[in-house]
Write a protein that holds these residues in place. Structure first.
Motif, mmCIF file in Angstrom:
data_model
loop_
_atom_site.group_PDB
_atom_site.id
_atom_site.type_symbol
_atom_site.label_atom_id
_atom_site.label_comp_id
_atom_site.label_asym_id
_atom_site.label_seq_id
_atom_site.Cartn_x
_atom_site.Cartn_y
_atom_site.Cartn_z
ATOM 1 N N ASP A 53 -7.336 0.885 -6.312
ATOM 2 C CA ASP A 53 -8.223 1.513 -5.310
ATOM 3 C C ASP A 53 -9.679 1.391 -5.745
ATOM 4 O O ASP A 53 -10.554 1.047 -4.948
ATOM 5 N N LYS A 84 -3.667 -5.256 -3.006
ATOM 6 C CA LYS A 84 -4.867 -4.906 -2.221
ATOM 7 C C LYS A 84 -5.549 -6.170 -1.673
ATOM 8 O O LYS A 84 -6.637 -6.088 -1.106
ATOM 9 N N SER A 89 0.831 -1.204 0.000
ATOM 10 C CA SER A 89 0.000 0.000 0.000
ATOM 11 C C SER A 89 0.871 1.262 0.000
ATOM 12 O O SER A 89 0.590 2.236 -0.708
#
Length: 213
Positions: free
Chosen positions: A203, A115, A46
């Motif tokens: 995202d 993610k 991240s």
């Protein structure tokens, strides 16, 4: 939990061997696999994603960080499966038919995996039908399609139409990206999202998957 911080920092530096050792150490210390994944590996990736968005790191750094993450997840995968830890969701990705470029696609794939998303990589030169059939067969909630040539962009429109034709348009989000692609093109073909870089794409996909749970 300093070992988790160490994992994150080693991953950011792309030290795959050290990441593997630290993941094993964390398991030996009795830390749950899900916690190692989220607070060690994904936390590190991240940071890389954010730095990449701000142009503080570049493609080579992302590649070596992703390699380090893969070294760590290889150790964790069987443990996560045994624990019943589910990925955030499943996405299929590819470069559209007639287009053989894959650097951008590969970057998006790495950011998605960073993610905690499971990725089905269809590679390059992928037909609209294959995108949609894969989404149906592999239970993918998001299709990510990339184009680098203006001449191949219209395949993205075909993907949207094919999803409608096969009755899954309301179940699958379609994301588009690549150098010639714009927000107005995305709107004109009825796709769900356009993003200008790999980190933003990850995202957005994560946001879609969380909303679809």
């Amino acid at each position: 939990m300093s070992v988790l911080t160490d994992i994150s920092e080693a991953l950011q530096k792309g030290k795959a061997k050290i990441v593997s050792q630290l993941v094993t150490q964390a398991l030996d210390e009795g830390i749950a696999p899900g916690e190692i994944l989220n607070n060690g590996l994904l936390a590190g990736m991240s940071v890389i994603g954010e730095k990449f968005q701000k142009n503080e790191v570049f493609v080579p750094e992302v590649l070596i960080a992703a390699r380090a993450m893969n070294a760590g997840t290889a150790i964790l995968k069987p443990k996560l499966a045994a624990e019943g830890v589910e990925p955030l969701g499943r996405v299929c990705i590819g470069t559209v038919e007639g287009d053989l470029h894959d650097i951008g696609k590969n970057l998006v794939k790495m950011m998605l995996e960073g993610k905690g998303i499971e990725v089905v990589d269809l590679g390059i030169d992928v037909s609209a039908e294959k995108f949609v059939d894969t989404a149906i067969e592999q239970n993918c909630s998001v299709i990510c399609c990339s184009a680098l040539l203006t001449t191949t962009m219209n395949v993205m429109k075909d993907i949207v139409e094919k999803a409608k034709e096969k009755g899954v348009r309301d179940k699958v989000k379609i994301m588009v990206g690549g150098a010639p692609v714009t927000q107005s093109f995305c709107d004109s073909i009825g796709a769900d999202a356009y993003t200008s870089d790999a980190a933003s794409a990850a995202d957005k996909a994560a946001e879609f998957l969380a909303a679809m749970k």
